[in-house]
Design an enzyme around this catalytic site. Structure first.
Site, PDB file in Angstrom:
ATOM      1  N   GLY A 347      89.798 -84.169  41.514  1.00 58.38           N
ATOM      2  CA  GLY A 347      88.939 -84.488  42.647  1.00 58.38           C
ATOM      3  C   GLY A 347      89.741 -84.940  43.850  1.00 58.38           C
ATOM      4  O   GLY A 347      89.434 -84.582  44.996  1.00 58.38           O
ATOM      5  N   TRP A 350      91.402 -81.903  45.313  1.00 57.20           N
ATOM      6  CA  TRP A 350      90.419 -81.061  46.006  1.00 57.20           C
ATOM      7  C   TRP A 350      90.292 -81.472  47.467  1.00 57.20           C
ATOM      8  O   TRP A 350      90.108 -80.630  48.347  1.00 57.20           O
ATOM      9  CB  TRP A 350      89.055 -81.192  45.322  1.00 57.20           C
ATOM     10  N   HIS A 351      90.431 -82.759  47.737  1.00 59.68           N
ATOM     11  CA  HIS A 351      90.253 -83.242  49.099  1.00 59.68           C
ATOM     12  C   HIS A 351      91.410 -82.872  50.020  1.00 59.68           C
ATOM     13  O   HIS A 351      91.216 -82.796  51.242  1.00 59.68           O
ATOM     14  CB  HIS A 351      90.064 -84.763  49.106  1.00 59.68           C
ATOM     15  N   GLY A 352      92.599 -82.674  49.482  1.00 64.34           N
ATOM     16  CA  GLY A 352      93.688 -82.321  50.375  1.00 64.34           C
ATOM     17  C   GLY A 352      95.004 -82.125  49.656  1.00 64.34           C
ATOM     18  O   GLY A 352      95.224 -82.646  48.561  1.00 64.34           O
ATOM     19  N   PHE A 562      88.225 -80.085  54.609  1.00 60.49           N
ATOM     20  CA  PHE A 562      88.277 -79.875  53.165  1.00 60.49           C
ATOM     21  C   PHE A 562      87.610 -78.567  52.768  1.00 60.49           C
ATOM     22  O   PHE A 562      87.730 -78.146  51.651  1.00 60.49           O
ATOM     23  CB  PHE A 562      87.612 -81.038  52.418  1.00 60.49           C
TER      24      PHE A 562
END
Length: 562
Positions: A347, A350-352, A562
């Protein structure tokens, strides 16, 4: 000619944002034509199909105005996942269907990894093997790629699991993937939630219209008043150069950022839900007052709910969830904790594409694991373990007086003081503290923990991927040094005096956030039940209020990156 070019050409400096005037002109034109399409007294299949095709086309135009040529990437992923979804459904052998599913997931993730993680991957490779490879061409991140790739992955997986039927028409599927209110920043909508709505006649009651307008205004005011004003007038200044500001100012900026990112992202979601509702479609709720959470697990059930559900369904459960290895309780706890940690790391990534996002995800995972273990301990175990931890941090700080250890030691001491009171109360009365006091303390601890992790989240945001790791780490390090260093307490009163509007806005935003959900639901229904002329006056008043807070340059939504 210039006017036509302005309308139809892609301009990277002026994307089609919810907060820009021409988006609402775009919406008015789209909705007018939409109204003609659905205005027939009897809406047959052809009428619904025309509605879906129209909304798909304008959604593609919307994405083109947001990301330019990357519209072709969106269309390509749409077509490939639709075809593979049909192929999976037609397979009679499970292993063949699994091969098709693997192809779809690899295709989707390949696009995501190239555009989002190429710099990060090369940086990691160079670090591991001592090489010096570089990426010659600049890679531009398509807006919303993380959202729509996760959406199409959920579709093919659900078809493979036989939880949904494949969408028969490519145009209907294209509409599902690209519906413009939620296309670039979510919520992530699963096919089972949205596809059935494609075949329902348009319906918008008088009260639903009022609810839709409420969500739109609510989102705009959150974005412009809370998010943008706080960011431009204080938060961005501190994060851009933390060493120019004192420890208290850095700490306040960190807490204010927690409010900013919530107001920004939930504001986008509110607008998306409201706009979708005007067209007769319903998107899932994405936020549920997350800063009312009493522990990290509850926070992730309330924050970015569509991503949390996605990670649970397609990462945590496939990893094994909390299933045991040999039917033992110890293995169950271990499996649950390992899978929770892995899910949060994914997770975070996934954001960066930055180590700071990985650290942020890891800290949230650690928080969840520690909380699970903590709840299993007795009152004696909790108190004595916290006492030992506090003593250990004080000793470490004595021998290694670094700002980071000062920060941890002060936090531990504050928690320990409250724990002494709770422990004595428990010993003398043989019961826990008053529930509302426990709730306030749990919310305070959770909000503080979540805010601290945001240091790494914010430090990595809005950066060039090629330099994100270095700049983000420097920013986070400098802020920790300021917050954990010696404080000049004489600056606090002048700070409040100079930035009283920022402080007042932060306090007001948090108080509104902490209002009871029942009260919020009540005034939402009251607004929706107002006469149309009063709703129009409310719109004018809200726009006038927002205009007084508008910054010189419109701020993009945080989650667009994102």
């Amino acid at each position: 000619m210039d006017a036509i070019k302005y309308i139809f050409a892609f301009d990277a400096e002026h994307p089609l944002l919810f907060t820009r005037f021409y988006f609402w002109v775009f919406l008015a034109i789209v909705y007018t034509i939409f109204s003609f399409i659905v205005s027939a007294k009897h809406q047959g299949t052809k009428r619904m199909h025309a509605r879906n095709v129209w909304l798909m086309c304008v959604s593609w135009f919307f994405y083109y105005k947001t990301s330019g040529i990357f519209l072709l990437l969106l269309i390509g992923l749409t077509l490939s996942n639709w075809l593979i979804g049909k192929a999976i459904h037609a397979c009679k052998r499970r292993w063949v269907a699994a091969l098709w599913l693997t192809l779809a997931v690899l295709t989707d993730l390949s696009a995501l990894f190239y555009y989002k993680y190429a710099y990060f991957g090369v940086d990691v490779f160079n670090t591991l093997f001592g090489t010096a490879y570089t990426i010659v061409d600049q890679i531009i991140l398509p807006v919303g790629i993380s959202f729509y790739t996760f959406q199409v992955i959920s579709y093919v997986v659900d078809v493979f699991r036989k939880q949904v039927e494949p969408v028969a028409n490519i145009l209907d599927f294209g509409f599902y993937v690209s519906f413009f209110p939620q296309l670039v920043a979510g919520p992530i909508v699963r096919a089972s939630e949205f596809v059935p709505q494609l075949y329902k006649p348009y319906h918008l009651s008088r009260r639903l219209f009022g609810i839709a307008v409420f969500w739109i205004l609510n989102g705009l005011l959150k974005k412009i008043i809370l998010s943008d004003y706080l960011a431009v007038n204080f938060i961005d200044r501190v994060f851009d150069n933390p060493l120019l500001f004192t420890g208290p100012e850095n700490l306040f900026a960190l807490f204010a950022y927690s409010l900013q990112v919530y107001a920004d992202f939930s504001g986008y979601t509110d607008i998306a839900i409201g706009v979708a509702m005007l067209f007769g479609f319903y998107l899932p709720k994405n936020f549920d007052s997350p800063y009312k959470s009493r522990n990290p697990q509850e926070f992730w059930r309330r924050w970015h709910q569509s991503l949390s559900r996605w990670l649970k369904s397609y990462v945590y459960i496939p990893l094994g969830g909390n299933r045991t290895l040999f039917g033992k309780k110890t293995n169950k706890i271990l499996a649950s904790n390992v899978n929770s940690m892995t899910t949060m790391l994914i997770g975070g990534l996934w954001h960066g594409a930055s180590w700071n996002f990985v650290i942020w995800g890891a800290l949230n995972g650690i928080g969840m694991v520690v909380n699970k273990v903590w709840r299993e301990w007795s009152g004696h175990g909790k108190f004595f373990s916290l006492t030992l931890l506090t003593l250990a941090l004080l000793i470490i700080r004595q021998f290694y007086p670094l700002p980071v250890w000062n920060l941890f030691a002060v936090w531990a001491m504050l928690v320990w003081v409250v724990s002494v009171f709770r422990y004595l109360w428990w010993l003398w009365t043989d019961r826990n503290m008053t529930p509302w006091l426990q709730t306030i303390w749990a919310i305070t601890q959770t909000f503080t923990f979540v805010t601290f992790t945001r240091l790494f989240f914010r430090a990595s945001s809005n950066l060039d991927p090629a330099t994100a790791n270095r700049v983000a780490w420097e920013t986070a390090t400098n802020m920790v040094e300021q917050i954990g260093g010696a404080w000049d307490n004489t600056i606090i009163i002048p700070f409040v005096t100079e930035y009283w509007k920022i402080v007042a806005l932060f306090v007001a935003g948090m108080l509104i956030h902490w209002l009871p959900s029942r009260l919020k639901r009540r005034y939402r229904i009251i607004f929706a039940s107002l006469p149309v002329w009063l709703i129009c006056l409310a719109i004018i008043g809200a726009v006038a209020l927002a205009y007084t807070f508008v910054t010189a340059d419109m701020q993009p939504f945080i989650y667009f990156q994102f």
